[in-house]
Write a protein that holds these residues in place. Structure first.
Motif, PDB file in Angstrom:
ATOM      1  N   PHE A  72       0.825  -1.203   0.000  1.00  0.00           N
ATOM      2  CA  PHE A  72       0.000   0.000   0.000  1.00  0.00           C
ATOM      3  C   PHE A  72       0.865   1.261   0.000  1.00  0.00           C
ATOM      4  O   PHE A  72       0.544   2.242  -0.646  1.00  0.00           O
ATOM      5  N   PHE A  73       1.978   1.218   0.720  1.00  0.00           N
ATOM      6  CA  PHE A  73       2.901   2.355   0.800  1.00  0.00           C
ATOM      7  C   PHE A  73       4.080   2.096  -0.134  1.00  0.00           C
ATOM      8  O   PHE A  73       4.927   1.245   0.159  1.00  0.00           O
ATOM      9  N   PRO A  74       4.196   2.807  -1.259  1.00  0.00           N
ATOM     10  CA  PRO A  74       5.280   2.559  -2.206  1.00  0.00           C
ATOM     11  C   PRO A  74       6.639   3.072  -1.727  1.00  0.00           C
ATOM     12  O   PRO A  74       7.674   2.684  -2.255  1.00  0.00           O
ATOM     13  N   GLU A  75       6.619   3.945  -0.745  1.00  0.00           N
ATOM     14  CA  GLU A  75       7.861   4.452  -0.184  1.00  0.00           C
ATOM     15  C   GLU A  75       7.639   4.780   1.280  1.00  0.00           C
ATOM     16  O   GLU A  75       6.510   5.004   1.718  1.00  0.00           O
ATOM     17  N   VAL A  76       8.727   4.795   2.025  1.00  0.00           N
ATOM     18  CA  VAL A  76       8.676   5.161   3.438  1.00  0.00           C
ATOM     19  C   VAL A  76       9.766   6.186   3.679  1.00  0.00           C
ATOM     20  O   VAL A  76      10.919   5.976   3.289  1.00  0.00           O
ATOM     21  N   SER A  77       9.402   7.281   4.323  1.00  0.00           N
ATOM     22  CA  SER A  77      10.364   8.295   4.742  1.00  0.00           C
ATOM     23  C   SER A  77      10.351   8.380   6.257  1.00  0.00           C
ATOM     24  O   SER A  77       9.284   8.457   6.868  1.00  0.00           O
ATOM     25  N   VAL A  78      11.529   8.358   6.843  1.00  0.00           N
ATOM     26  CA  VAL A  78      11.669   8.443   8.293  1.00  0.00           C
ATOM     27  C   VAL A  78      12.595   9.621   8.591  1.00  0.00           C
ATOM     28  O   VAL A  78      13.764   9.609   8.210  1.00  0.00           O
ATOM     29  N   THR A  79      12.053  10.618   9.254  1.00  0.00           N
ATOM     30  CA  THR A  79      12.838  11.790   9.644  1.00  0.00           C
ATOM     31  C   THR A  79      13.273  11.613  11.091  1.00  0.00           C
ATOM     32  O   THR A  79      12.472  11.225  11.942  1.00  0.00           O
ATOM     33  N   PHE A  80      14.537  11.893  11.357  1.00  0.00           N
ATOM     34  CA  PHE A  80      15.074  11.683  12.701  1.00  0.00           C
ATOM     35  C   PHE A  80      16.127  12.745  13.011  1.00  0.00           C
ATOM     36  O   PHE A  80      16.632  13.425  12.109  1.00  0.00           O
ATOM     37  N   THR A  81      16.442  12.866  14.286  1.00  0.00           N
ATOM     38  CA  THR A  81      17.391  13.879  14.747  1.00  0.00           C
ATOM     39  C   THR A  81      18.634  13.212  15.319  1.00  0.00           C
ATOM     40  O   THR A  81      18.528  12.304  16.146  1.00  0.00           O
ATOM     41  N   VAL A  82      19.779  13.681  14.887  1.00  0.00           N
ATOM     42  CA  VAL A  82      21.061  13.257  15.435  1.00  0.00           C
ATOM     43  C   VAL A  82      21.490  14.324  16.430  1.00  0.00           C
ATOM     44  O   VAL A  82      21.577  15.501  16.082  1.00  0.00           O
ATOM     45  N   ALA A  83      21.691  13.899  17.668  1.00  0.00           N
ATOM     46  CA  ALA A  83      22.120  14.816  18.724  1.00  0.00           C
ATOM     47  C   ALA A  83      23.134  14.084  19.586  1.00  0.00           C
ATOM     48  O   ALA A  83      22.810  13.091  20.211  1.00  0.00           O
ATOM     49  N   GLY A  84      24.319  14.544  19.576  1.00  0.00           N
ATOM     50  CA  GLY A  84      25.352  13.863  20.351  1.00  0.00           C
ATOM     51  C   GLY A  84      26.090  12.851  19.498  1.00  0.00           C
ATOM     52  O   GLY A  84      25.567  12.356  18.507  1.00  0.00           O
ATOM     53  N   GLU A  85      27.291  12.560  19.901  1.00  0.00           N
ATOM     54  CA  GLU A  85      28.141  11.640  19.142  1.00  0.00           C
ATOM     55  C   GLU A  85      27.890  10.211  19.590  1.00  0.00           C
ATOM     56  O   GLU A  85      28.182   9.849  20.718  1.00  0.00           O
ATOM     57  N   ARG A  86      27.314   9.413  18.687  1.00  0.00           N
ATOM     58  CA  ARG A  86      27.044   8.002  18.952  1.00  0.00           C
ATOM     59  C   ARG A  86      26.643   7.331  17.642  1.00  0.00           C
ATOM     60  O   ARG A  86      26.522   7.993  16.618  1.00  0.00           O
ATOM     61  N   HIS A  87      26.398   6.054  17.704  1.00  0.00           N
ATOM     62  CA  HIS A  87      25.897   5.332  16.539  1.00  0.00           C
ATOM     63  C   HIS A  87      24.373   5.350  16.559  1.00  0.00           C
ATOM     64  O   HIS A  87      23.762   5.106  17.594  1.00  0.00           O
ATOM     65  N   TYR A  88      23.773   5.622  15.414  1.00  0.00           N
ATOM     66  CA  TYR A  88      22.316   5.607  15.265  1.00  0.00           C
ATOM     67  C   TYR A  88      21.935   4.460  14.338  1.00  0.00           C
ATOM     68  O   TYR A  88      22.540   4.284  13.280  1.00  0.00           O
ATOM     69  N   HIS A  89      20.924   3.701  14.758  1.00  0.00           N
ATOM     70  CA  HIS A  89      20.430   2.577  13.964  1.00  0.00           C
ATOM     71  C   HIS A  89      18.929   2.762  13.811  1.00  0.00           C
ATOM     72  O   HIS A  89      18.214   2.916  14.807  1.00  0.00           O
ATOM     73  N   VAL A  90      18.443   2.778  12.553  1.00  0.00           N
ATOM     74  CA  VAL A  90      17.024   2.997  12.272  1.00  0.00           C
ATOM     75  C   VAL A  90      16.483   1.784  11.516  1.00  0.00           C
ATOM     76  O   VAL A  90      16.636   1.680  10.309  1.00  0.00           O
ATOM     77  N   PRO A  91      15.849   0.838  12.224  1.00  0.00           N
ATOM     78  CA  PRO A  91      15.247  -0.324  11.580  1.00  0.00           C
ATOM     79  C   PRO A  91      13.887   0.017  10.975  1.00  0.00           C
ATOM     80  O   PRO A  91      13.192   0.930  11.439  1.00  0.00           O
ATOM     81  N   LEU A  92      13.499  -0.744   9.959  1.00  0.00           N
ATOM     82  CA  LEU A  92      12.186  -0.596   9.332  1.00  0.00           C
ATOM     83  C   LEU A  92      11.567  -1.986   9.208  1.00  0.00           C
ATOM     84  O   LEU A  92      12.193  -2.906   8.687  1.00  0.00           O
ATOM     85  N   LEU A  93      10.348  -2.122   9.709  1.00  0.00           N
ATOM     86  CA  LEU A  93       9.587  -3.363   9.577  1.00  0.00           C
ATOM     87  C   LEU A  93       8.505  -3.130   8.540  1.00  0.00           C
ATOM     88  O   LEU A  93       7.713  -2.189   8.669  1.00  0.00           O
ATOM     89  N   LEU A  94       8.468  -3.976   7.509  1.00  0.00           N
ATOM     90  CA  LEU A  94       7.519  -3.809   6.405  1.00  0.00           C
ATOM     91  C   LEU A  94       6.486  -4.921   6.371  1.00  0.00           C
ATOM     92  O   LEU A  94       6.784  -6.072   6.666  1.00  0.00           O
ATOM     93  N   SER A  95       5.276  -4.562   5.974  1.00  0.00           N
ATOM     94  CA  SER A  95       4.245  -5.523   5.609  1.00  0.00           C
ATOM     95  C   SER A  95       3.411  -4.855   4.519  1.00  0.00           C
ATOM     96  O   SER A  95       3.540  -3.652   4.284  1.00  0.00           O
ATOM     97  N   PRO A  96       2.555  -5.591   3.825  1.00  0.00           N
ATOM     98  CA  PRO A  96       1.828  -5.000   2.701  1.00  0.00           C
ATOM     99  C   PRO A  96       0.973  -3.773   3.040  1.00  0.00           C
ATOM    100  O   PRO A  96       0.813  -2.897   2.215  1.00  0.00           O
ATOM    101  N   PHE A  97       0.463  -3.684   4.262  1.00  0.00           N
ATOM    102  CA  PHE A  97      -0.425  -2.575   4.597  1.00  0.00           C
ATOM    103  C   PHE A  97       0.029  -1.745   5.784  1.00  0.00           C
ATOM    104  O   PHE A  97      -0.747  -0.932   6.304  1.00  0.00           O
ATOM    105  N   ALA A  98       1.260  -1.939   6.217  1.00  0.00           N
ATOM    106  CA  ALA A  98       1.760  -1.190   7.368  1.00  0.00           C
ATOM    107  C   ALA A  98       3.282  -1.184   7.381  1.00  0.00           C
ATOM    108  O   ALA A  98       3.933  -1.994   6.726  1.00  0.00           O
TER     109      ALA A  98
END
Length: 105
Positions: A72-98
């Motif tokens: 249903f969603f042909p693309e996903v955009s995730v906006t996030f903020t980097v604050a401080g020095e560290r590693h950031y990991h952004v996982p995405l879980l997909l299914s046909p309607f969510a």
């Protein structure tokens, strides 16, 4: 400086989502591009990120076509903020309607 990784899982098929095209934006500027590996990961999309707001864009339509699925969603955009020095990991879980995302570790 901070670093960024991502991981995409296809919850409908119960496996990692391989070959998902991903872009990292800093405003309207593409900062990095990549595609998930066979384990659904991009281990080092951006090795050096300054503090600020960024957007990860996932090309779900390309992945859906490659796997013979309809999403249903042909693309996903995730906006996030980097604050401080560290590693950031952004996982995405997909299914046909969510989709779901969170700040990983």
């Amino acid at each position: 400086m901070s670093s960024l990784s991502t991981h995409v899982l296809d919850t409908a098929l119960g496996r990692p989502a391989a070959r998902v095209p991903v872009r990292l934006y800093d405003g309207d500027v593409i900062r990095a591009t990549g595609a998930t590996d066979d384990d659904g990961r991009i281990a080092e999309l951006a090795p050096e990120l300054a503090a600020g707001t960024y957007r990860l864009w996932f090309d779900v339509a390309t992945y859906a076509k490659e796997t013979g699925q309809d999403f249903f969603f042909p693309e996903v955009s995730v906006t996030f903020t980097v604050a401080g020095e560290r590693h950031y990991h952004v996982p995405l879980l997909l299914s046909p309607f969510a989709f779901s995302t969170y700040r990983g570790s």
